[in-house]
Design a protein around this motif. Structure first.
Motif, PDB file in Angstrom:
ATOM      1  N   ASN A  22       0.857  -0.838   0.056  1.00 54.04           N
ATOM      2  CA  ASN A  22      -0.347  -0.217   0.261  1.00 54.04           C
ATOM      3  C   ASN A  22       0.745   0.913  -0.181  1.00 54.04           C
ATOM      4  N   LEU A  23       1.728   1.133   1.009  1.00 53.68           N
ATOM      5  CA  LEU A  23       2.903   2.641   0.221  1.00 53.68           C
ATOM      6  C   LEU A  23       3.400   2.827  -0.080  1.00 53.68           C
ATOM      7  N   ARG A  24       3.713   1.477  -0.818  1.00 51.53           N
ATOM      8  CA  ARG A  24       4.225   1.712  -2.354  1.00 51.53           C
ATOM      9  C   ARG A  24       3.024   2.079  -3.724  1.00 51.53           C
ATOM     10  N   ALA A  25       2.171   1.835  -3.711  1.00 53.64           N
ATOM     11  CA  ALA A  25       1.394   2.473  -4.770  1.00 53.64           C
ATOM     12  C   ALA A  25       1.005   4.119  -4.394  1.00 53.64           C
ATOM     13  N   ALA A  26       0.724   4.022  -3.042  1.00 48.59           N
ATOM     14  CA  ALA A  26       0.091   5.694  -2.609  1.00 48.59           C
ATOM     15  C   ALA A  26       0.325   6.519  -2.946  1.00 48.59           C
ATOM     16  N   PRO A  27      -0.238   7.851  -3.554  1.00 48.76           N
ATOM     17  CA  PRO A  27       0.216   8.477  -4.684  1.00 48.76           C
ATOM     18  C   PRO A  27       0.865   9.840  -3.355  1.00 48.76           C
ATOM     19  N   ILE A  28       2.270   9.647  -2.723  1.00 50.75           N
ATOM     20  CA  ILE A  28       3.034  10.467  -2.349  1.00 50.75           C
ATOM     21  C   ILE A  28       3.972  10.442  -2.611  1.00 50.75           C
ATOM     22  N   GLU A  30       6.511  11.268  -0.291  1.00 53.53           N
ATOM     23  CA  GLU A  30       7.551  11.154   1.533  1.00 53.53           C
ATOM     24  C   GLU A  30       6.687  10.657   2.262  1.00 53.53           C
ATOM     25  N   ILE A  31       7.405   9.347   3.394  1.00 53.86           N
ATOM     26  CA  ILE A  31       6.675   8.268   4.201  1.00 53.86           C
ATOM     27  C   ILE A  31       6.644   9.010   6.005  1.00 53.86           C
ATOM     28  N   PRO A  32       6.211   8.846   6.235  1.00 50.83           N
ATOM     29  CA  PRO A  32       6.660   8.490   8.081  1.00 50.83           C
ATOM     30  C   PRO A  32       7.760   8.257   8.493  1.00 50.83           C
ATOM     31  N   ASP A  63      23.023 -10.869   8.942  1.00 47.58           N
ATOM     32  CA  ASP A  63      24.211 -11.572   8.874  1.00 47.58           C
ATOM     33  C   ASP A  63      24.989 -12.476   7.646  1.00 47.58           C
ATOM     34  N   PRO A  64      24.767 -12.947   7.162  1.00 49.57           N
ATOM     35  CA  PRO A  64      24.548 -14.241   6.285  1.00 49.57           C
ATOM     36  C   PRO A  64      24.640 -13.088   4.850  1.00 49.57           C
ATOM     37  N   HIS A  65      23.830 -12.499   4.853  1.00 47.95           N
ATOM     38  CA  HIS A  65      23.635 -12.326   2.822  1.00 47.95           C
ATOM     39  C   HIS A  65      24.624 -11.226   2.935  1.00 47.95           C
ATOM     40  N   PRO A  66      25.071 -11.248   1.563  1.00 50.24           N
ATOM     41  CA  PRO A  66      26.383 -10.508   1.188  1.00 50.24           C
ATOM     42  C   PRO A  66      26.350  -9.723   0.333  1.00 50.24           C
ATOM     43  N   PHE A  67      24.616  -8.222   0.454  1.00 46.25           N
ATOM     44  CA  PHE A  67      24.586  -7.434  -0.100  1.00 46.25           C
ATOM     45  C   PHE A  67      24.447  -6.771   1.349  1.00 46.25           C
ATOM     46  N   TYR A  68      23.997  -7.096   2.044  1.00 50.07           N
ATOM     47  CA  TYR A  68      23.797  -6.502   3.671  1.00 50.07           C
ATOM     48  C   TYR A  68      24.452  -6.435   4.729  1.00 50.07           C
ATOM     49  N   HIS A  69      25.077  -7.972   4.800  1.00 45.97           N
ATOM     50  CA  HIS A  69      26.351  -7.525   6.035  1.00 45.97           C
ATOM     51  C   HIS A  69      25.547  -7.213   7.453  1.00 45.97           C
ATOM     52  N   GLY A  70      24.236  -7.642   7.570  1.00 46.02           N
ATOM     53  CA  GLY A  70      23.215  -6.985   8.612  1.00 46.02           C
ATOM     54  C   GLY A  70      22.651  -6.585   8.510  1.00 46.02           C
ATOM     55  N   TYR A  71      23.798  -4.985   8.115  1.00 46.28           N
ATOM     56  CA  TYR A  71      23.027  -3.893   8.196  1.00 46.28           C
ATOM     57  C   TYR A  71      22.035  -3.345   6.830  1.00 46.28           C
ATOM     58  N   PHE A  72      21.440  -2.374   7.071  1.00 46.90           N
ATOM     59  CA  PHE A  72      20.810  -1.493   6.116  1.00 46.90           C
ATOM     60  C   PHE A  72      20.229   0.163   6.458  1.00 46.90           C
ATOM     61  N   GLN A  73      20.509   1.082   5.412  1.00 47.53           N
ATOM     62  CA  GLN A  73      20.095   2.448   6.513  1.00 47.53           C
ATOM     63  C   GLN A  73      19.163   2.801   5.031  1.00 47.53           C
ATOM     64  N   ILE A  74      18.671   4.244   5.211  1.00 46.77           N
ATOM     65  CA  ILE A  74      17.791   5.265   3.803  1.00 46.77           C
ATOM     66  C   ILE A  74      18.877   6.609   5.093  1.00 46.77           C
ATOM     67  N   HIS A  75      18.332   7.072   4.085  1.00 52.55           N
ATOM     68  CA  HIS A  75      18.528   8.851   4.200  1.00 52.55           C
ATOM     69  C   HIS A  75      17.297   9.283   4.876  1.00 52.55           C
ATOM     70  N   LYS A  76      16.770  10.210   5.819  1.00 50.15           N
ATOM     71  CA  LYS A  76      16.001  10.577   6.221  1.00 50.15           C
ATOM     72  C   LYS A  76      15.450  12.363   6.099  1.00 50.15           C
ATOM     73  N   ILE A  77      14.913  12.557   6.109  1.00 51.61           N
ATOM     74  CA  ILE A  77      14.520  14.104   5.912  1.00 51.61           C
ATOM     75  C   ILE A  77      14.152  14.763   7.012  1.00 51.61           C
ATOM     76  N   HIS A  78      14.344  15.957   7.506  1.00 49.84           N
ATOM     77  CA  HIS A  78      13.713  16.434   8.958  1.00 49.84           C
ATOM     78  C   HIS A  78      13.113  17.364   8.453  1.00 49.84           C
ATOM     79  N   ASN A  89      10.789   7.538  -3.337  1.00 52.47           N
ATOM     80  CA  ASN A  89      11.771   6.800  -4.124  1.00 52.47           C
ATOM     81  C   ASN A  89      13.000   6.053  -3.200  1.00 52.47           C
ATOM     82  N   ASP A  90      13.554   6.768  -2.421  1.00 52.14           N
ATOM     83  CA  ASP A  90      14.416   6.157  -1.291  1.00 52.14           C
ATOM     84  C   ASP A  90      13.333   4.617  -1.307  1.00 52.14           C
TER      85      ASP A  90
END
Length: 108
Positions: A22-28, A30-32, A63-78, A89-90
């Motif tokens: 639903n978030l992916r299809a929403a006509p917005i 930015e997401i809180p 942790d064992p995933h070759p792309f993530y290595h246990g972590y993921f991050q995203i840019h936030k807008i304040h 888009n992010d």
């Protein structure tokens, strides 16, 4: 769009997957961030220190995933106060596939 998801003991991965769709299809544009943090915490990831304007999470199942290595991050807008947002888009390019990967690994 209202950003409310009730997470309790009856919430399933299907409910989370539906909310993500639903978030992916929403006509917005930015997401809180706090809405997404509820979902991320439900999936078992924890927020870890990050630098600058990014939010970083750790999930041991990645942790064992070759792309993530246990972590993921995203840019936030304040936007002032306690209102942090994520660009849609992010979300679509980074967070959505990551959260689906976590769900798939947890279902195994």
């Amino acid at each position: 769009m209202k950003f409310k998801i009730k997470i309790n003991e009856e919430t399933s991965f299907s409910d989370i997957r539906l909310e993500l769709e639903n978030l992916r299809a929403a006509p917005i544009t930015e997401i809180p961030l706090n809405h997404l943090q509820k979902i991320i915490e439900f999936l078992g990831a924890i927020e870890v220190p990050a630098s600058g304007s990014s939010v970083r999470f750790r999930h041991r199942i990645l942790d064992p995933h070759p792309f993530y290595h246990g972590y993921f991050q995203i840019h936030k807008i304040h936007k002032g106060g306690n209102q942090d947002l994520i660009r849609k888009n992010d979300f679509n390019k980074i967070l959505y596939p990551t959260l689906l990967t976590i769900i798939e690994l947890l279902e195994k």
